[in-house]
Design a protein around this motif. Sequence first.
Motif, mmCIF file in Angstrom:
data_model
loop_
_atom_site.group_PDB
_atom_site.id
_atom_site.type_symbol
_atom_site.label_atom_id
_atom_site.label_comp_id
_atom_site.label_asym_id
_atom_site.label_seq_id
_atom_site.Cartn_x
_atom_site.Cartn_y
_atom_site.Cartn_z
ATOM 1 N N ALA A 36 0.832 -1.192 0.000
ATOM 2 C CA ALA A 36 0.000 0.000 0.000
ATOM 3 C C ALA A 36 0.875 1.253 0.000
ATOM 4 N N PRO A 37 0.659 2.184 -0.946
ATOM 5 C CA PRO A 37 1.407 3.452 -0.916
ATOM 6 C C PRO A 37 0.979 4.309 0.268
ATOM 7 N N MET A 38 1.884 5.172 0.724
ATOM 8 C CA MET A 38 1.567 6.050 1.847
ATOM 9 C C MET A 38 2.289 7.378 1.672
ATOM 10 N N VAL A 39 1.672 8.441 2.200
ATOM 11 C CA VAL A 39 2.265 9.774 2.193
ATOM 12 C C VAL A 39 2.023 10.406 3.555
ATOM 13 N N GLY A 40 2.842 11.408 3.887
ATOM 14 C CA GLY A 40 2.662 12.074 5.161
ATOM 15 C C GLY A 40 3.654 13.200 5.364
ATOM 16 N N PHE A 41 3.669 13.714 6.579
ATOM 17 C CA PHE A 41 4.599 14.769 6.961
ATOM 18 C C PHE A 41 4.953 14.573 8.427
ATOM 19 N N GLY A 42 6.037 15.221 8.858
ATOM 20 C CA GLY A 42 6.432 15.054 10.245
ATOM 21 C C GLY A 42 7.518 16.011 10.666
ATOM 22 N N TRP A 43 8.021 15.762 11.865
ATOM 23 C CA TRP A 43 9.067 16.605 12.450
ATOM 24 C C TRP A 43 9.974 15.726 13.301
ATOM 25 N N ASN A 44 11.268 15.826 13.058
ATOM 26 C CA ASN A 44 12.282 15.091 13.816
ATOM 27 C C ASN A 44 13.268 16.104 14.385
ATOM 28 N N SER A 45 13.174 16.340 15.695
ATOM 29 C CA SER A 45 14.022 17.379 16.299
ATOM 30 C C SER A 45 15.493 16.972 16.347
ATOM 31 N N ALA A 46 15.790 15.688 16.112
ATOM 32 C CA ALA A 46 17.178 15.228 16.128
ATOM 33 C C ALA A 46 17.867 15.381 14.777
ATOM 34 N N PHE A 47 17.118 15.737 13.731
ATOM 35 C CA PHE A 47 17.684 15.744 12.391
ATOM 36 C C PHE A 47 18.892 16.680 12.307
ATOM 37 N N ALA A 48 20.035 16.092 12.035
ATOM 38 C CA ALA A 48 21.281 16.788 11.688
ATOM 39 C C ALA A 48 22.016 17.435 12.849
ATOM 40 N N LYS A 49 21.352 17.759 13.960
ATOM 41 C CA LYS A 49 22.059 18.572 14.937
ATOM 42 C C LYS A 49 21.952 18.106 16.379
ATOM 43 N N ARG A 50 21.072 17.167 16.702
ATOM 44 C CA ARG A 50 20.925 16.744 18.085
ATOM 45 C C ARG A 50 21.078 15.236 18.188
ATOM 46 N N ARG A 51 21.561 14.781 19.330
ATOM 47 C CA ARG A 51 21.779 13.354 19.541
ATOM 48 C C ARG A 51 20.464 12.625 19.795
ATOM 49 N N ILE A 52 19.603 13.191 20.631
ATOM 50 C CA ILE A 52 18.317 12.595 20.975
ATOM 51 C C ILE A 52 17.221 13.581 20.623
ATOM 52 N N GLY A 53 16.154 13.105 20.000
ATOM 53 C CA GLY A 53 15.090 14.008 19.612
ATOM 54 C C GLY A 53 13.733 13.344 19.603
ATOM 55 N N VAL A 54 12.718 14.183 19.491
ATOM 56 C CA VAL A 54 11.328 13.755 19.398
ATOM 57 C C VAL A 54 10.930 13.674 17.923
ATOM 58 N N VAL A 55 10.187 12.636 17.573
ATOM 59 C CA VAL A 55 9.683 12.478 16.210
ATOM 60 C C VAL A 55 8.167 12.348 16.263
ATOM 61 N N ILE A 56 7.466 13.209 15.545
ATOM 62 C CA ILE A 56 6.018 13.079 15.401
ATOM 63 C C ILE A 56 5.688 13.116 13.916
ATOM 64 N N SER A 57 4.645 12.403 13.522
ATOM 65 C CA SER A 57 4.275 12.376 12.110
ATOM 66 C C SER A 57 2.800 12.055 11.958
ATOM 67 N N ALA A 58 2.272 12.391 10.798
ATOM 68 C CA ALA A 58 0.895 12.079 10.445
ATOM 69 C C ALA A 58 0.831 11.827 8.947
ATOM 70 N N GLY A 59 -0.084 10.975 8.535
ATOM 71 C CA GLY A 59 -0.208 10.673 7.119
ATOM 72 C C GLY A 59 -1.354 9.729 6.857
ATOM 73 N N VAL A 60 -1.337 9.129 5.694
ATOM 74 C CA VAL A 60 -2.413 8.221 5.309
ATOM 75 C C VAL A 60 -1.840 7.087 4.466
ATOM 76 N N VAL A 61 -2.405 5.892 4.657
ATOM 77 C CA VAL A 61 -2.054 4.712 3.874
ATOM 78 C C VAL A 61 -3.202 4.407 2.924
ATOM 79 N N PHE A 62 -2.889 4.262 1.632
ATOM 80 C CA PHE A 62 -3.896 3.913 0.634
ATOM 81 C C PHE A 62 -3.921 2.386 0.504
ATOM 82 N N GLN A 63 -4.693 1.745 1.391
ATOM 83 C CA GLN A 63 -4.599 0.290 1.508
ATOM 84 C C GLN A 63 -5.587 -0.479 0.628
ATOM 85 N N GLY A 64 -6.322 0.213 -0.231
ATOM 86 C CA GLY A 64 -7.222 -0.451 -1.152
ATOM 87 C C GLY A 64 -8.523 -0.870 -0.498
ATOM 88 N N GLU A 65 -9.461 -1.337 -1.320
ATOM 89 C CA GLU A 65 -10.746 -1.780 -0.801
ATOM 90 C C GLU A 65 -10.568 -3.050 0.039
#
Length: 254
Positions: free
Chosen positions: A176-205
């Motif tokens: 099933a294809p899926m799309v979404g968006f999110g935020w990762n506070s650890a990206f590139a500059k921090r050792r430990i971070g919070v990750v939150i995301s939301a999206g949708v899965v197109f899982q068919g009938e």
Amino acid sequence: MIDSRASRRSGRTLNTFAAMLTVAAAVSTSPLIANAQGADDDAGRRGRGGSASSKKSDSFYLTAKVSTLGVGVDFSRSVANRFAFRVGYSGFSTSFDETESGIDYDIDLDLRSFAISGDWHPWQNGVYLTGGALINNNEASALGNGDGVDITIGDVTFDAGLVGDLTAQVDFDDVAPMVGFGWNSAFAKRRIGVVISAGVVFQGEPRVTLAADGEIADEALFQQELQREQDELQEELEDFTLYPVASFGLSYRF
């Protein structure tokens, strides 16, 4: 029966995601996260580990998460300054009882999925857009027994003792294809971070299968009404062609 329980569960998705945002804010300001981030920022100011750009292109991330797909883990690697590739696994199983039309059902919900996705960080920070595919092994099954009562299947009422045990199986597209968006506070500059995301899965009938093992299970009239019941249930479950996904996790950058 199955879809009414699932509808109540999906209806709580927005409230769940709002709670995740609240928890994310609290965790990101906790002493543990702050100390880890401060130490990493100090190391960056001392010039250890090279420039910020090299950190972005060479980083690996391990994320533990909870989501509407279950409990899981992601492994990702950032590429260049704006991209990351990610693989992950999520799973969760539960069982519960439900009574419908005088019939007691034992329902098993089994969530098992693998995800492969690419993340794009348009502003070279923690915000990202994501797209990919879900290897979808999610399914629900139910076993019902109506001994001693009548049961209506399709448009006809049958003696439940002659129907025997009823089984229902619901599953979706394997990929099933899926799309979404999110935020990762650890990206590139921090050792430990919070990750939150939301999206949708197109899982068919949904694919619904109903079966019975009683004396009349092979009779033409019963099979005709069983097919009618199966078609009605499948139509009611069409809302689950799109499955909302919200997640919260903690990420560690190597």
